[in-house]
Write a protein that holds these residues in place. Structure first.
Motif, PDB file in Angstrom:
ATOM      1  N   ASP A 173       0.863  -1.184   0.000  1.00  0.00           N
ATOM      2  CA  ASP A 173       0.000   0.000   0.000  1.00  0.00           C
ATOM      3  C   ASP A 173       0.892   1.223   0.000  1.00  0.00           C
ATOM      4  O   ASP A 173       2.106   1.137   0.160  1.00  0.00           O
ATOM      5  CB  ASP A 173      -0.905  -0.016   1.242  1.00  0.00           C
ATOM      6  CG  ASP A 173      -2.143   0.879   1.055  1.00  0.00           C
ATOM      7  OD1 ASP A 173      -2.312   1.426  -0.066  1.00  0.00           O
ATOM      8  OD2 ASP A 173      -2.906   1.038   2.012  1.00  0.00           O
ATOM      9  N   GLY A 174       0.282   2.382  -0.195  1.00  0.00           N
ATOM     10  CA  GLY A 174       1.067   3.608  -0.222  1.00  0.00           C
ATOM     11  C   GLY A 174       0.477   4.589  -1.204  1.00  0.00           C
ATOM     12  O   GLY A 174      -0.651   4.406  -1.690  1.00  0.00           O
ATOM     13  N   PRO A 175       1.224   5.653  -1.526  1.00  0.00           N
ATOM     14  CA  PRO A 175       0.704   6.642  -2.472  1.00  0.00           C
ATOM     15  C   PRO A 175       0.401   6.008  -3.824  1.00  0.00           C
ATOM     16  O   PRO A 175       1.056   5.048  -4.241  1.00  0.00           O
ATOM     17  CB  PRO A 175       1.837   7.670  -2.569  1.00  0.00           C
ATOM     18  CG  PRO A 175       3.035   7.002  -2.016  1.00  0.00           C
ATOM     19  CD  PRO A 175       2.573   5.979  -1.045  1.00  0.00           C
ATOM     20  N   VAL A 176      -0.602   6.554  -4.485  1.00  0.00           N
ATOM     21  CA  VAL A 176      -1.061   5.991  -5.759  1.00  0.00           C
ATOM     22  C   VAL A 176      -0.344   6.680  -6.921  1.00  0.00           C
ATOM     23  O   VAL A 176      -0.276   7.898  -7.005  1.00  0.00           O
ATOM     24  CB  VAL A 176      -2.593   6.161  -5.912  1.00  0.00           C
ATOM     25  CG1 VAL A 176      -3.059   5.648  -7.267  1.00  0.00           C
ATOM     26  CG2 VAL A 176      -3.314   5.434  -4.778  1.00  0.00           C
ATOM     27  N   GLY A 177       0.193   5.878  -7.808  1.00  0.00           N
ATOM     28  CA  GLY A 177       0.774   6.360  -9.061  1.00  0.00           C
ATOM     29  C   GLY A 177       0.508   5.331 -10.125  1.00  0.00           C
ATOM     30  O   GLY A 177       0.524   4.127  -9.850  1.00  0.00           O
ATOM     31  N   TYR A 178       0.234   5.786 -11.332  1.00  0.00           N
ATOM     32  CA  TYR A 178      -0.067   4.883 -12.456  1.00  0.00           C
ATOM     33  C   TYR A 178      -1.237   3.970 -12.113  1.00  0.00           C
ATOM     34  O   TYR A 178      -1.304   2.804 -12.486  1.00  0.00           O
ATOM     35  CB  TYR A 178       1.163   4.060 -12.826  1.00  0.00           C
ATOM     36  CG  TYR A 178       1.295   3.754 -14.303  1.00  0.00           C
ATOM     37  CD1 TYR A 178       0.201   3.372 -15.073  1.00  0.00           C
ATOM     38  CD2 TYR A 178       2.516   3.837 -14.940  1.00  0.00           C
ATOM     39  CE1 TYR A 178       0.315   3.081 -16.413  1.00  0.00           C
ATOM     40  CE2 TYR A 178       2.649   3.550 -16.294  1.00  0.00           C
ATOM     41  CZ  TYR A 178       1.544   3.170 -17.026  1.00  0.00           C
ATOM     42  OH  TYR A 178       1.664   2.891 -18.356  1.00  0.00           O
ATOM     43  N   GLY A 179      -2.186   4.485 -11.310  1.00  0.00           N
ATOM     44  CA  GLY A 179      -3.384   3.729 -10.954  1.00  0.00           C
ATOM     45  C   GLY A 179      -3.156   2.614  -9.959  1.00  0.00           C
ATOM     46  O   GLY A 179      -4.037   1.773  -9.757  1.00  0.00           O
TER      47      GLY A 179
END
Length: 323
Positions: A173-179
Motif C-alpha cells: 500500500d502507499g501513495p497511488v501512481g499509475y493507478g
C-alpha cells in the motif's frame, strides 16, 4: 538553413513547450504554457499550433524551412498510429490522433515518442549518457517512466511499452501512481511526493506536533512537491524526511533495475535532479543493501546533464528521427 529547422513539442501533465531548433541541439525560440488551462486535449493541440505559428512568425521562418516535427509525450502511446492512449497524467487524452492532426496542419512529417524514451536519447546524444552503451533514464517528474538504452540502441519492447517502470509495485500500500497504490511512481513522482507529504503532515499535526512549513491540515491539502522541495532547502526537517522517504523507495526500484539490466549509468531528471542532495543518499543506502554488489559498483547514478533543457532537446531528437 542548410538542413532545415526542427519543430519540437513537449507535452507534459503540468506544462507543454514548443521549440524551434536544429539537429545540433540549438534552440532558437521556446514558449511554454500550462497544460490543464487549455480545456482538454483538443484545446491543448490548438494552443500548440498557435504557439508554433507565433514562433515561426517572430523568427520570420517559413514552415517550408521546417524539416519535421517531433512530439515527446508521456505514455502509453501508439507511436506507429500516432495516438496518445490515456496517459495517467493526461486525463481525457483517450486515443487522440495527434500526429494526423499536426500533419494536416503543418504538411510535414510528424513523429511521436514516449517522453522517457525521447529524454533517454537526448541524454545519450547530448547529456550525461554520452559514450554509454547501456543506460536507463528516469523522468521523476509529474509521473515516473524510463527510457532504456541497451547495447547502444533504444529498447522499445514487443508492444512499444518497455520502460513503464512506474507501474512496478514496491509496497502493498502507499501513495497511488499509475493507478496503483504502493507503486514506484506512487513513491517517486511529483504526485507521489504530494501524497507522502499530506499523509506525513496530517499525521504529525493530529499527534499535536508542529510542522513549520505547513501549519494546518487545510494547507496540507493544497501542498505541492515544489513546496516540499523549497522547505527542504530551507532546512525543514519534515520536508527533508519526506524527500528521504521517496529516496528510500527510489533505491528499492533502482535495485530491481540494476539487477535485471546491469546498466553503466542510471540518469534521473525532474525532481531528483533538483532535490538530489536529499534523495540520493537515502536511495544509495538502500541500493547498497538491495542490489547485487558487482552490478551496483558498475553503475553510476547521475542527475540529467541537460537540466531543464531536457524536454526541449528530447522533442528535437524525436523530430530528427533518431529515437
Amino acid at each position: 538553413m542548410k538542413d532545415g529547422y526542427l519543430l519540437g513539442i513537449d507535452i507534459g501533465g503540468t506544462k507543454c513547450a514548443v521549440v524551434l531548433g536544429d539537429e545540433n541541439g540549438r534552440i532558437y525560440k521556446r514558449y511554454a504554457f500550462p497544460t490543464r488551462e487549455q480545456g482538454g486535449p483538443y484545446g491543448v493541440i490548438e494552443k500548440i499550433i498557435q504557439t508554433a505559428d507565433t514562433i515561426l512568425d517572430e523568427l520570420s521562418v517559413s514552415i517550408d524551412d521546417v524539416r519535421s516535427v517531433g512530439i515527446s509525450c508521456g505514455g502509453p502511446l501508439d507511436t506507429k498510429r500516432g495516438l496518445i492512449l490515456s496517459p495517467p497524467n493526461l486525463p481525457g487524452w483517450d486515443e487522440i490522433p495527434i500526429v494526423d492532426i499536426l500533419k494536416d496542419r503543418f504538411k510535414k512529417d510528424v513523429f511521436l515518442e514516449n517522453d522517457a524514451n525521447a529524454c533517454a536519447v537526448a541524454e545519450w546524444k547530448f547529456g550525461a549518457g554520452r559514450g554509454c552503451n547501456n543506460m536507463i533514464f528516469l523522468t521523476f517528474g509529474t509521473g515516473l517512466g524510463a527510457g532504456l538504452i541497451i547495447n547502444g540502441r533504444l529498447y522499445r519492447g514487443a508492444s512499444d511499452m518497455a520502460g513503464e517502470v512506474g507501474h512496478i509495485r514496491l509496497a502493498p500500500d502507499g501513495p497511488v501512481g499509475y493507478g496503483k497504490a504502493g507503486s514506484f511512481e506512487g513513491f517517486c513522482s511529483g504526485g507521489g511526493i504530494v501524497q507522502l507529504a499530506r499523509h506525513e503532515i496530517i499525521s504529525r499535526l493530529r499527534r499535536g506536533e508542529k510542522v513549520a512549513f505547513c501549519p494546518t491540515e487545510e494547507k496540507a491539502n493544497t501542498i505541492t512537491a515544489a513546496d516540499v522541495g523549497l522547505a527542504a532547502f530551507q532546512g525543514d526537517p519534515v520536508a527533508i524526511h519526506i524527500l528521504q522517504t521517496s529516496g528510500r523507495y527510489l533505491g528499492m526500484g533502482l535495485a530491481i533495475l540494476i539487477d535485471i539490466l546491469n546498466p553503466e549509468r542510471i540518469i534521473l531528471g525532474g525532481i531528483f535532479a533538483r532535490c538530489r542532495e536529499f534523495i540520493q543518499p537515502a536511495a544509495e543506502e538502500v541500493l547498497k543493501a538491495e542490489a547485487l554488489p558487482s552490478s551496483y559498483q558498475a553503475c553510476q547514478i547521475l542527475p540529467a546533464g541537460l537540466g531543464e533543457r531536457i524536454g526541449d532537446l528530447s522533442s528535437l531528437c524525436v523530430a530528427m528521427g533518431i529515437v
